[in-house]
Design a protein around this motif. Structure first.
Motif, PDB file in Angstrom:
ATOM      1  N   PRO A 251     -16.401 -45.877   5.667  1.00  0.00           N
ATOM      2  CA  PRO A 251     -17.040 -47.084   6.207  1.00  0.00           C
ATOM      3  C   PRO A 251     -17.595 -46.963   7.624  1.00  0.00           C
ATOM      4  N   PRO A 252     -16.910 -46.283   8.578  1.00  0.00           N
ATOM      5  CA  PRO A 252     -17.541 -46.135   9.899  1.00  0.00           C
ATOM      6  C   PRO A 252     -18.853 -45.359   9.844  1.00  0.00           C
TER       7      PRO A 252
ATOM      8  N   TYR B 121     -11.995 -40.558  -9.296  1.00  0.00           N
ATOM      9  CA  TYR B 121     -10.677 -40.485  -9.936  1.00  0.00           C
ATOM     10  C   TYR B 121      -9.570 -41.114  -9.095  1.00  0.00           C
ATOM     11  N   LEU B 122      -9.875 -41.470  -7.830  1.00  0.00           N
ATOM     12  CA  LEU B 122      -8.847 -41.991  -6.932  1.00  0.00           C
ATOM     13  C   LEU B 122      -8.497 -43.455  -7.193  1.00  0.00           C
ATOM     14  N   GLY B 123      -9.124 -44.076  -8.157  1.00  0.00           N
ATOM     15  CA  GLY B 123      -8.751 -45.447  -8.496  1.00  0.00           C
ATOM     16  C   GLY B 123      -9.888 -46.441  -8.444  1.00  0.00           C
ATOM     17  N   TRP B 124     -11.076 -45.991  -7.993  1.00  0.00           N
ATOM     18  CA  TRP B 124     -12.227 -46.893  -7.959  1.00  0.00           C
ATOM     19  C   TRP B 124     -13.477 -46.091  -8.260  1.00  0.00           C
ATOM     20  N   LYS B 125     -14.220 -46.503  -9.252  1.00  0.00           N
ATOM     21  CA  LYS B 125     -15.468 -45.828  -9.610  1.00  0.00           C
ATOM     22  C   LYS B 125     -16.595 -46.375  -8.746  1.00  0.00           C
ATOM     23  N   ASP B 126     -17.173 -45.527  -7.930  1.00  0.00           N
ATOM     24  CA  ASP B 126     -18.255 -45.927  -7.022  1.00  0.00           C
ATOM     25  C   ASP B 126     -19.421 -46.491  -7.828  1.00  0.00           C
ATOM     26  N   THR B 127     -19.798 -47.727  -7.535  1.00  0.00           N
ATOM     27  CA  THR B 127     -20.831 -48.407  -8.322  1.00  0.00           C
ATOM     28  C   THR B 127     -22.238 -47.933  -7.993  1.00  0.00           C
ATOM     29  N   LEU B 128     -22.400 -47.167  -6.932  1.00  0.00           N
ATOM     30  CA  LEU B 128     -23.717 -46.664  -6.540  1.00  0.00           C
ATOM     31  C   LEU B 128     -23.829 -45.151  -6.712  1.00  0.00           C
ATOM     32  N   ALA B 129     -22.724 -44.505  -7.085  1.00  0.00           N
ATOM     33  CA  ALA B 129     -22.690 -43.045  -7.127  1.00  0.00           C
ATOM     34  C   ALA B 129     -23.619 -42.488  -8.196  1.00  0.00           C
ATOM     35  N   ASP B 130     -24.087 -41.262  -7.932  1.00  0.00           N
ATOM     36  CA  ASP B 130     -24.994 -40.575  -8.837  1.00  0.00           C
ATOM     37  C   ASP B 130     -24.627 -39.093  -8.814  1.00  0.00           C
TER      38      ASP B 130
ATOM     39  N   ILE C  77     -35.451 -46.659  -2.557  1.00  0.00           N
ATOM     40  CA  ILE C  77     -34.262 -47.049  -1.808  1.00  0.00           C
ATOM     41  C   ILE C  77     -34.058 -48.561  -1.828  1.00  0.00           C
ATOM     42  N   ALA C  78     -32.795 -48.932  -1.754  1.00  0.00           N
ATOM     43  CA  ALA C  78     -32.391 -50.319  -1.520  1.00  0.00           C
ATOM     44  C   ALA C  78     -31.876 -50.374  -0.095  1.00  0.00           C
ATOM     45  N   ARG C  79     -32.523 -51.146   0.751  1.00  0.00           N
ATOM     46  CA  ARG C  79     -32.256 -51.041   2.187  1.00  0.00           C
ATOM     47  C   ARG C  79     -30.895 -51.582   2.605  1.00  0.00           C
ATOM     48  N   VAL C  80     -30.412 -52.632   1.955  1.00  0.00           N
ATOM     49  CA  VAL C  80     -29.098 -53.191   2.281  1.00  0.00           C
ATOM     50  C   VAL C  80     -28.407 -53.567   0.978  1.00  0.00           C
ATOM     51  N   VAL C  81     -27.213 -52.977   0.738  1.00  0.00           N
ATOM     52  CA  VAL C  81     -26.483 -53.239  -0.499  1.00  0.00           C
ATOM     53  C   VAL C  81     -25.024 -53.560  -0.166  1.00  0.00           C
ATOM     54  N   PRO C  82     -24.611 -54.829  -0.243  1.00  0.00           N
ATOM     55  CA  PRO C  82     -23.195 -55.172  -0.057  1.00  0.00           C
ATOM     56  C   PRO C  82     -22.422 -54.925  -1.342  1.00  0.00           C
ATOM     57  N   ILE C  83     -21.228 -54.374  -1.211  1.00  0.00           N
ATOM     58  CA  ILE C  83     -20.390 -54.060  -2.366  1.00  0.00           C
ATOM     59  C   ILE C  83     -18.979 -54.561  -2.103  1.00  0.00           C
ATOM     60  N   GLN C  84     -18.409 -55.274  -3.063  1.00  0.00           N
ATOM     61  CA  GLN C  84     -17.014 -55.686  -3.007  1.00  0.00           C
ATOM     62  C   GLN C  84     -16.189 -54.645  -3.753  1.00  0.00           C
TER      63      GLN C  84
ATOM     64  N   GLY D  36      -8.625 -48.872  -5.050  1.00  0.00           N
ATOM     65  CA  GLY D  36      -8.772 -47.604  -4.346  1.00  0.00           C
ATOM     66  C   GLY D  36      -8.505 -47.732  -2.854  1.00  0.00           C
ATOM     67  N   GLU D  37      -8.888 -46.700  -2.099  1.00  0.00           N
ATOM     68  CA  GLU D  37      -8.574 -46.631  -0.677  1.00  0.00           C
ATOM     69  C   GLU D  37      -9.212 -47.765   0.122  1.00  0.00           C
ATOM     70  N   ASN D  38     -10.326 -48.302  -0.361  1.00  0.00           N
ATOM     71  CA  ASN D  38     -11.002 -49.410   0.318  1.00  0.00           C
ATOM     72  C   ASN D  38     -10.847 -50.730  -0.436  1.00  0.00           C
ATOM     73  N   GLY D  39      -9.833 -50.807  -1.290  1.00  0.00           N
ATOM     74  CA  GLY D  39      -9.638 -52.004  -2.096  1.00  0.00           C
ATOM     75  C   GLY D  39      -9.507 -53.267  -1.262  1.00  0.00           C
ATOM     76  N   GLY D  40     -10.183 -54.327  -1.690  1.00  0.00           N
ATOM     77  CA  GLY D  40     -10.152 -55.607  -0.996  1.00  0.00           C
ATOM     78  C   GLY D  40     -11.176 -55.747   0.110  1.00  0.00           C
ATOM     79  N   ARG D  41     -11.994 -54.721   0.320  1.00  0.00           N
ATOM     80  CA  ARG D  41     -12.987 -54.770   1.403  1.00  0.00           C
ATOM     81  C   ARG D  41     -14.389 -54.971   0.837  1.00  0.00           C
ATOM     82  N   GLU D  42     -15.225 -55.664   1.613  1.00  0.00           N
ATOM     83  CA  GLU D  42     -16.649 -55.699   1.305  1.00  0.00           C
ATOM     84  C   GLU D  42     -17.329 -54.711   2.235  1.00  0.00           C
ATOM     85  N   LEU D  43     -18.016 -53.761   1.651  1.00  0.00           N
ATOM     86  CA  LEU D  43     -18.690 -52.720   2.405  1.00  0.00           C
ATOM     87  C   LEU D  43     -20.197 -52.881   2.245  1.00  0.00           C
ATOM     88  N   THR D  44     -20.924 -52.513   3.269  1.00  0.00           N
ATOM     89  CA  THR D  44     -22.383 -52.608   3.217  1.00  0.00           C
ATOM     90  C   THR D  44     -22.976 -51.215   3.364  1.00  0.00           C
ATOM     91  N   TYR D  45     -23.904 -50.911   2.477  1.00  0.00           N
ATOM     92  CA  TYR D  45     -24.569 -49.607   2.463  1.00  0.00           C
ATOM     93  C   TYR D  45     -26.046 -49.797   2.791  1.00  0.00           C
TER      94      TYR D  45
END
Length: 260
Positions: free
Chosen positions: A41-42, A68-77, A167-174, A178-187
């Motif tokens: 996130p930083p 495999y760590l417990g959360w499947k990245d919704t933007l991963a490719d 590209i998608a310029r701003v993508v918020p993800i809940q 996993g390690e970031n569970g419960g956080r809203e992150l912005t990409y």
């Protein structure tokens, strides 16, 4: 309304949309990141800060090997994972990690280290080849036209591959787990599609692509880059440009454009 209906409306809306891309960037920064990485996130936030610099082109490329760590990245490719590993092979090291920033296709640093990124931009710019080839984009009617200028007579690199990224310029993800569970992150500037336009041999060249090939749901920008090497062994970034795209809809940022 169907996707194709929304797409048709989007295309109609760009008939009069003619805008050259920003010129003369000094760096392309690619951030390999993951929603399942607590150290990322930083780096994602820093990439957002760097994205405001008009002289820097930033790309976020979420990888899938931490799923495999417990959360499947919704933007991963998986293509981004392959690209990160291709950089490692080209450099001759085994440095594949997150958050990893690759600067101008040449130097990798920790993606949350602003000082290291700025130092890499300065270091890679000293050779004369990096970001030395003028690139432009123009959207006219239903087409995106990419133009790459001729190489300078004394340019050390006179060949490369030309790619366009949706590209998608701003993508918020809940993130739920996993390690970031419960956080809203912005990409920021998340790559949603990749398409090779062709090969550049040092002579002036241009390519046109229908907007419907790259303007998918959630995509509101495009980046074009000319890169030495190949997909399997990527090298120096020789030139790049970016442009806004008319946004079709914000309902989905997960639809990929096809790779060619």
């Amino acid at each position: 309304m169907s996707w194709w209906s929304r797409a048709a409306l989007g295309v109609c809306a760009v008939i009069a949309f003619v805008r050259p891309a920003s010129a003369d960037p000094r760096a392309v920064i690619e951030l390999f990141t993951s929603q399942g990485c607590s150290s990322c996130p930083p780096a994602d936030k820093l990439l957002g800060d760097l994205s405001r610099d008009p002289s820097v082109i930033t790309l976020s490329l979420p990888i899938d090997y931490w799923d495999y760590l417990g959360w499947k990245d919704t933007l991963a490719d998986s293509r981004f994972t392959a690209r990160q590993r291709a950089y490692s092979r080209a450099r001759g090291d085994r440095e594949v990690y997150t958050p990893q920033a690759v600067v101008n296709g040449a130097v990798h640093v920790i993606g949350s280290d602003r000082e290291a990124i700025e130092g890499a931009i300065e270091d890679t710019g000293r050779g004369g080849a990096v970001m030395s080839v003028p690139v432009s984009m123009v959207i006219d009617g239903q087409e995106l036209t990419v133009s790459v200028a001729a190489a300078d007579e004394h340019a050390p690199r006179k060949h490369g591959e030309v790619w366009v990224c949706s590209i998608a310029r701003v993508v918020p993800i809940q993130v739920a787990r996993g390690e970031n569970g419960g956080r809203e992150l912005t990409y920021y500037n998340v790559v949603r599609g990749l398409m090779k336009l062709g090969d550049w041999n040092g002579a002036p060249a241009s390519w046109s692509v229908p907007l419907e090939k790259i303007a998918r749901d959630g995509v509101d920008g495009a980046v074009v880059y000319v890169q030495d090497g190949s997909r399997d062994r990527p090298g120096l970034m020789l030139g790049a440009a970016r442009s806004d795209l008319p946004l079709l809809t914000r309902t989905s940022a997960t639809t990929r454009a096809p790779e060619r």
